[in-house]
Write an enzyme that holds these catalytic residues in place. Structure first.
Site, mmCIF file in Angstrom:
data_model
loop_
_atom_site.group_PDB
_atom_site.id
_atom_site.type_symbol
_atom_site.label_atom_id
_atom_site.label_comp_id
_atom_site.label_asym_id
_atom_site.label_seq_id
_atom_site.Cartn_x
_atom_site.Cartn_y
_atom_site.Cartn_z
ATOM 1 N N LYS A 78 0.843 -1.389 0.023
ATOM 2 C CA LYS A 78 -0.034 0.017 0.031
ATOM 3 C C LYS A 78 0.963 1.279 0.023
ATOM 4 O O LYS A 78 1.933 1.609 0.551
ATOM 5 C CB LYS A 78 -0.947 -0.054 1.354
ATOM 6 C CG LYS A 78 -1.896 1.152 1.143
ATOM 7 C CD LYS A 78 -2.791 1.002 2.457
ATOM 8 C CE LYS A 78 -3.837 2.303 2.702
ATOM 9 N NZ LYS A 78 -4.363 2.133 4.024
ATOM 10 N N SER A 153 -9.676 1.891 3.206
ATOM 11 C CA SER A 153 -8.609 2.501 2.250
ATOM 12 C C SER A 153 -7.686 1.609 1.310
ATOM 13 O O SER A 153 -7.054 2.034 0.492
ATOM 14 C CB SER A 153 -7.826 3.778 2.845
ATOM 15 O OG SER A 153 -7.081 3.214 3.941
ATOM 16 N N SER A 177 -9.623 -0.276 7.573
ATOM 17 C CA SER A 177 -9.179 -0.271 6.162
ATOM 18 C C SER A 177 -8.508 -1.464 5.657
ATOM 19 O O SER A 177 -8.054 -1.417 4.318
ATOM 20 C CB SER A 177 -7.883 0.951 5.838
ATOM 21 O OG SER A 177 -8.792 2.089 5.828
HETATM 22 N N1 GLN Z 1 -12.873 4.391 6.896
HETATM 23 C C1 GLN Z 1 -12.147 4.832 8.075
HETATM 24 C C2 GLN Z 1 -11.790 6.277 7.734
HETATM 25 O O1 GLN Z 1 -12.107 7.028 6.843
HETATM 26 C C3 GLN Z 1 -11.137 4.255 8.250
HETATM 27 C C4 GLN Z 1 -9.700 4.030 7.480
HETATM 28 C C5 GLN Z 1 -8.603 3.416 7.790
HETATM 29 O O2 GLN Z 1 -8.623 2.338 8.396
HETATM 30 N N2 GLN Z 1 -7.523 3.978 7.420
HETATM 31 O O3 GLN Z 1 -11.079 6.862 8.541
#
Ligand code: GLN
Length: 487
Positions: A78, A153, A177
């Site tokens: 990532k 994400s 994410s």
């Molecule tokens: N969707 C959550 C956010 O927008 C979690 C994102 C993540 O785990 N990086 O913060």
């Protein structure tokens, strides 16, 4: 069978037996990327020269007698994890062209073990989002239905693994994410306990919640990746100095006597009926396999979402202050200092990142700190205590990973609250610092995967993995593959 169909375990068996070489395996994945990437767009950058050089190096090491579960295995990373000398954008314009002078410890440990980097995968900007639609570059498509999101994400990593453009990948999980894109793409995905994996070289979003995790097509594969990258690191003072168990050895395939808790709060109104049905069927199957099922309560669950959306933006507003156009990335300059900051940040950050910086700055400001930030920290403790109480009665807690299957691209972008709800079941594990694993447990009527979440006590990854693996081995869900991916 195509080399890209092999799991990490299967590929390693063939590499060890001399039936295939690391270069052949890497080239097969580069070819698959060339064929499918125009439709899926999982990678922000593919690094073929580096990939082949690393594969050759793995072959040399094997000839010299080296062995190991990741020696010669290609992996995707990532793009919030630093890879020395290669662009690390975090899906943001503000880091366009930035190439870090060091490599993240998690990535370095995989490389030291002989893993072969395929490229950097797409992400919502600074990992803020649940769909990859917040990436400043492009949206990744779900291999099960190209009109739908892969989750986020870590959506690029999840889509790459699902479309056989990588056998495994690294993701990061601050509120879901790794697990939520794992669920929406139908693959295994683990977020370890806070402190299990070093965060050095992971670009910080919310430092008290961020963890590096692994995605793969089987539980054994994510266990393999985690086992290599876990453990104390002197470069991250929040990494924990506890021995790393042999996660593969923990995969006994046996569920007998395992106490599984079903939290009533995880079956709320708004959950897609097919998700609930698949998860309940999975629980019954665990019972049939010998698990003891108990109803449990995590009474503060409903506060996880508001608490997360106070703490995460607060930490983000502090962490992102460093992107001012002076130290990293492109600079918009009219000469004057404050104008330079304003223009660089104004142009470099996307709307969701700006929203979070403003929310975070607000809740940390003098008049509101106690009412929001300090209070959220207290409620976070209550959420953690809910889990501590539950571990007196059960070994793991099981429920849905995401309230819905993959949604359409564009469906939730204009409604942040709807987007935030995508992580309603995953946020608590980050707030409590505990591990969570997604395994596929069914499909909806549209043929989209449903994910089961298994959470366990802090630093009991081996228990969570054992339960997920035993369930996986008794089912066929993980063997299904998207129609667009020919064997
Ligand atoms: N969707 C959550 C956010 O927008 C979690 C994102 C993540 O785990 N990086 O913060």
């Amino acid at each position: 069978m195509s080399l890209t169909e092999l799991t990490i375990t299967e590929a390693q068996a063939k590499l060890s037996a001399g039936e295939i070489t690391a270069v052949e395996l890497a080239q097969a994945h580069l070819d698959r990327i060339a064929a499918l990437e125009p439709k899926i767009r999982a990678y922000l950058a593919v690094t073929p020269d580096l990939t082949l050089a690393m594969a050759e190096q793995a072959e040399r090491r094997r000839r010299a007698g080296a062995r190991g579960p990741l020696l010669g295995i290609p992996l995707a990373v990532k793009d919030v994890l630093a890879l020395k000398g290669f662009p690390t954008t975090c899906g943001s314009r503000i880091l366009e062209g930035f190439a870090p002078p060091f490599t993240a410890t998690s990535v370095q440990r995989l490389i030291d073990a002989g893993a072969v980097v395929l490229g950097k995968t797409n992400t919502d900007e600074f990992a803020m989002g649940s769909s990859t639609e917040n990436s400043a570059y492009f949206t990744t498509h779900n291999p099960w239905d190209l009109e739908r999101v892969p989750g986020g994400s870590s959506g690029g990593s999840a889509a790459a693994v699902t479309a056989r453009m990588a056998p495994g990948a690294l993701g990061t999980d601050t509120g879901g994410s790794v697990r939520q894109p794992g669920a929406l793409c139908g693959i295994a995905a683990i977020k370890p306990s806070y402190g299990r994996v070093s965060r050095f070289g992971l670009v910080a979003y919310a430092s008290s919640l961020d963890q590096v995790g692994a995605l793969g097509r089987t539980v054994a594969d994510v266990a393999t990746i985690l086992g290599v990258m876990a453990g104390w690191d002197e470069l991250d003072s929040t990494s924990v100095d506890k021995p790393v168990p042999d996660y593969l050895a923990a995969l006994t395939g046996d569920l007998k006597g395992v106490r599984v808790g079903i939290p009533e709060e995880y079956f709320i109104a708004g959950i897609q009926p097919e998700v609930e049905q698949a998860v309940r069927a999975a629980i019954e199957q665990m019972r049939a396999l010998g698990a003891e099922i108990f109803d449990v309560s995590l009474p503060h669950t409903e506060y996880a979402l508001p608490v997360y959306y106070i703490i995460a933006p607060a930490e983000a507003s502090a962490n992102l202050a460093r992107y001012d156009g002076v130290r990293y990335g492109p600079r918009q300059s009219t000469g004057e200092m404050w104008e330079t900051y304003k223009e660089t940040r104004g142009e470099g950050f996307g709307p969701e990142v700006k929203r979070r910086i403003m929310l975070g700055t607000y809740t940390l400001s003098a008049g509101y700190y106690d009412a929001y930030y300090a209070k959220a920290q207290k409620v976070r403790t209550l959420i953690k205590r809910d889990f501590d109480d539950v571990w007196e009665k059960v070994d793991v807690v099981v429920g849905p990973t995401s309230p819905t299957t993959a949604f359409k691209i564009g469906e939730k972008v204009d409604d942040p609250l709807q987007m935030y709800l995508s992580d309603v079941f995953t946020l608590a594990a980050n707030l409590a610092g505990i591990p969570g694993l997604n395994v596929p447990c069914g499909f909806d009527a549209k043929g989209l995967p449903v994910g089961l979440q298994i959470m366990g006590p802090a630093f009991k990854e081996e228990v969570v993995l054992r339960v997920g693996h035993a369930y996986e081995q008794a089912t066929e869900w993980h063997r299904r593959r998207p129609a667009m991916v020919e064997a």
